[in-house]
Design a protein around this motif. Structure first.
Motif, mmCIF file in Angstrom:
data_model
loop_
_atom_site.group_PDB
_atom_site.id
_atom_site.type_symbol
_atom_site.label_atom_id
_atom_site.label_comp_id
_atom_site.label_asym_id
_atom_site.label_seq_id
_atom_site.Cartn_x
_atom_site.Cartn_y
_atom_site.Cartn_z
ATOM 1 N N GLY A 278 5.747 1.283 16.691
ATOM 2 C CA GLY A 278 5.047 1.545 15.457
ATOM 3 C C GLY A 278 5.886 2.315 14.342
ATOM 4 N N GLY A 279 5.105 3.159 13.811
ATOM 5 C CA GLY A 279 5.961 3.711 12.663
ATOM 6 C C GLY A 279 5.346 4.966 12.369
ATOM 7 N N LEU A 280 5.773 5.837 11.130
ATOM 8 C CA LEU A 280 5.540 7.099 10.870
ATOM 9 C C LEU A 280 5.556 7.091 9.260
ATOM 10 C CD1 LEU A 280 5.527 10.143 11.433
ATOM 11 C CD2 LEU A 280 7.933 10.377 11.164
ATOM 12 N N ARG B 216 3.609 6.130 -2.498
ATOM 13 C CA ARG B 216 4.465 6.737 -3.020
ATOM 14 C C ARG B 216 4.611 7.087 -4.474
ATOM 15 N NH1 ARG B 216 7.289 3.540 0.759
ATOM 16 N NH2 ARG B 216 7.813 2.064 -0.793
ATOM 17 N N ASN B 217 4.243 5.864 -5.187
ATOM 18 C CA ASN B 217 4.251 5.803 -6.545
ATOM 19 C C ASN B 217 3.139 6.987 -7.251
ATOM 20 O OD1 ASN B 217 6.269 4.137 -6.605
ATOM 21 N ND2 ASN B 217 5.021 2.351 -7.239
ATOM 22 N N ALA B 218 2.189 7.079 -6.572
ATOM 23 C CA ALA B 218 1.086 8.100 -6.783
ATOM 24 C C ALA B 218 1.118 9.537 -6.306
ATOM 25 C CB ALA B 218 -0.241 7.475 -6.239
ATOM 26 N N GLY B 219 2.494 9.572 -5.529
ATOM 27 C CA GLY B 219 2.843 10.968 -5.100
ATOM 28 C C GLY B 219 2.169 11.361 -3.757
ATOM 29 N N HIS B 220 1.540 10.535 -2.914
ATOM 30 C CA HIS B 220 0.803 10.799 -1.798
ATOM 31 C C HIS B 220 1.602 10.451 -0.354
ATOM 32 C CE1 HIS B 220 -2.666 11.458 -4.330
ATOM 33 N NE2 HIS B 220 -2.719 10.051 -4.480
ATOM 34 N N VAL B 221 2.837 9.996 -0.570
ATOM 35 C CA VAL B 221 3.584 9.672 0.447
ATOM 36 C C VAL B 221 4.730 9.932 -0.049
ATOM 37 C CG1 VAL B 221 4.767 7.605 1.747
ATOM 38 C CG2 VAL B 221 2.208 7.578 1.350
ATOM 39 N N ARG B 222 5.713 10.746 1.112
ATOM 40 C CA ARG B 222 6.897 11.244 0.898
ATOM 41 C C ARG B 222 7.768 10.536 1.683
ATOM 42 N NH1 ARG B 222 9.733 16.053 -1.454
ATOM 43 N NH2 ARG B 222 11.626 16.111 -0.035
ATOM 44 N N ALA B 223 7.513 9.922 2.621
ATOM 45 C CA ALA B 223 8.385 9.050 3.351
ATOM 46 C C ALA B 223 7.882 8.085 4.361
ATOM 47 C CB ALA B 223 9.469 9.958 4.170
ATOM 48 N N ASN B 224 8.515 7.068 4.843
ATOM 49 C CA ASN B 224 8.053 6.157 5.668
ATOM 50 C C ASN B 224 9.029 5.363 6.441
ATOM 51 O OD1 ASN B 224 7.423 4.744 3.033
ATOM 52 N ND2 ASN B 224 7.470 3.092 4.340
ATOM 53 N N GLY B 225 8.644 4.791 7.618
ATOM 54 C CA GLY B 225 9.505 3.879 8.272
ATOM 55 C C GLY B 225 9.063 3.568 9.472
ATOM 56 N N LYS B 226 9.531 2.404 10.080
ATOM 57 C CA LYS B 226 9.198 1.794 11.344
ATOM 58 C C LYS B 226 9.987 2.367 12.436
ATOM 59 C CE LYS B 226 11.750 -2.326 10.884
ATOM 60 N NZ LYS B 226 11.871 -3.936 11.101
ATOM 61 N N TYR C 252 -6.484 8.835 3.069
ATOM 62 C CA TYR C 252 -5.657 7.872 2.543
ATOM 63 C C TYR C 252 -5.354 6.704 3.638
ATOM 64 C CZ TYR C 252 -4.661 11.434 -1.209
ATOM 65 O OH TYR C 252 -4.584 12.298 -2.269
ATOM 66 N N VAL C 253 -5.212 7.364 4.797
ATOM 67 C CA VAL C 253 -4.777 6.719 6.002
ATOM 68 C C VAL C 253 -5.579 5.474 6.285
ATOM 69 C CG1 VAL C 253 -4.365 6.632 8.423
ATOM 70 C CG2 VAL C 253 -3.354 8.503 7.084
ATOM 71 N N LYS C 254 -6.997 5.665 6.075
ATOM 72 C CA LYS C 254 -7.919 4.809 6.226
ATOM 73 C C LYS C 254 -8.103 3.653 5.237
ATOM 74 C CE LYS C 254 -11.241 7.391 8.796
ATOM 75 N NZ LYS C 254 -12.399 7.994 9.160
ATOM 76 N N GLN C 255 -7.383 3.832 4.142
ATOM 77 C CA GLN C 255 -7.034 2.765 3.096
ATOM 78 C C GLN C 255 -5.920 1.807 3.558
ATOM 79 O OE1 GLN C 255 -6.788 4.340 -0.866
ATOM 80 N NE2 GLN C 255 -7.657 5.986 -0.057
ATOM 81 N N ASP C 256 -5.086 2.164 4.478
ATOM 82 C CA ASP C 256 -4.234 1.327 4.832
ATOM 83 C C ASP C 256 -4.391 0.062 5.454
ATOM 84 O OD1 ASP C 256 -1.618 0.214 6.000
ATOM 85 O OD2 ASP C 256 -0.971 2.143 6.584
ATOM 86 N N PHE D 235 0.718 -1.160 -0.100
ATOM 87 C CA PHE D 235 -0.165 -0.093 0.116
ATOM 88 C C PHE D 235 0.907 1.285 0.071
ATOM 89 C CE2 PHE D 235 -1.757 3.298 2.793
ATOM 90 C CZ PHE D 235 -2.756 3.653 2.094
ATOM 91 N N LEU D 236 2.090 1.115 0.843
ATOM 92 C CA LEU D 236 2.692 2.627 0.891
ATOM 93 C C LEU D 236 3.610 2.663 -0.225
ATOM 94 C CD1 LEU D 236 4.147 2.201 4.657
ATOM 95 C CD2 LEU D 236 2.470 3.750 3.835
ATOM 96 N N GLU D 237 3.956 1.567 -1.020
ATOM 97 C CA GLU D 237 4.665 1.810 -2.215
ATOM 98 C C GLU D 237 3.569 2.397 -3.383
ATOM 99 O OE1 GLU D 237 7.154 -0.828 -5.664
ATOM 100 O OE2 GLU D 237 6.294 -2.011 -3.884
ATOM 101 N N LYS D 238 2.322 1.865 -3.453
ATOM 102 C CA LYS D 238 1.282 2.269 -4.242
ATOM 103 C C LYS D 238 1.388 3.864 -3.960
ATOM 104 C CE LYS D 238 -3.438 2.157 -4.689
ATOM 105 N NZ LYS D 238 -4.615 1.270 -4.164
#
Length: 88
Positions: free
Chosen positions: A47-49, A31-41, A63-67, A26-29
């Motif tokens: 947890g994570g950010l 990112r590819n769509a330009g909605h996520v700038r960064a992520n990590g645990k 967006y978050v509710k699609q995770d 989901f996060l890769e998708k």
């Protein structure tokens, strides 16, 4: 465009392990769509950010509710609009 820091605190460790592949896909998708700038645990396993790009809090929350982590109760979420300053 605004930035939002989304904290994903652990809700259920077993579900987090089970749904991790779907969450990462989901996060890769996103990112590819330009909605996520960064992520990590977090190194301590709490947890994570995720840093989202969105026009509004409501758009970010949608967006978050699609995770898969959120949809399956693996994580909770806490969204903060973030006035980021980026290095050149």
């Amino acid at each position: 465009m605004k930035y939002f820091a989304v904290f994903l605190p652990m809700a259920d460790r077993e579900k987090s392990e089970r749904f991790r592949p779907q969450h990462l896909a989901f996060l890769e998708k996103m990112r590819n769509a330009g909605h996520v700038r960064a992520n990590g645990k977090f190194a301590d396993g709490s947890g994570g950010l995720v840093i989202y790009n969105a026009l509004s809090f409501e758009e970010c929350e949608a967006y978050v509710k699609q995770d898969p982590y959120i949809q399956n109760g693996a994580r909770k979420y806490d969204i903060h609009e973030w006035e980021a300053v980026w290095a050149d």
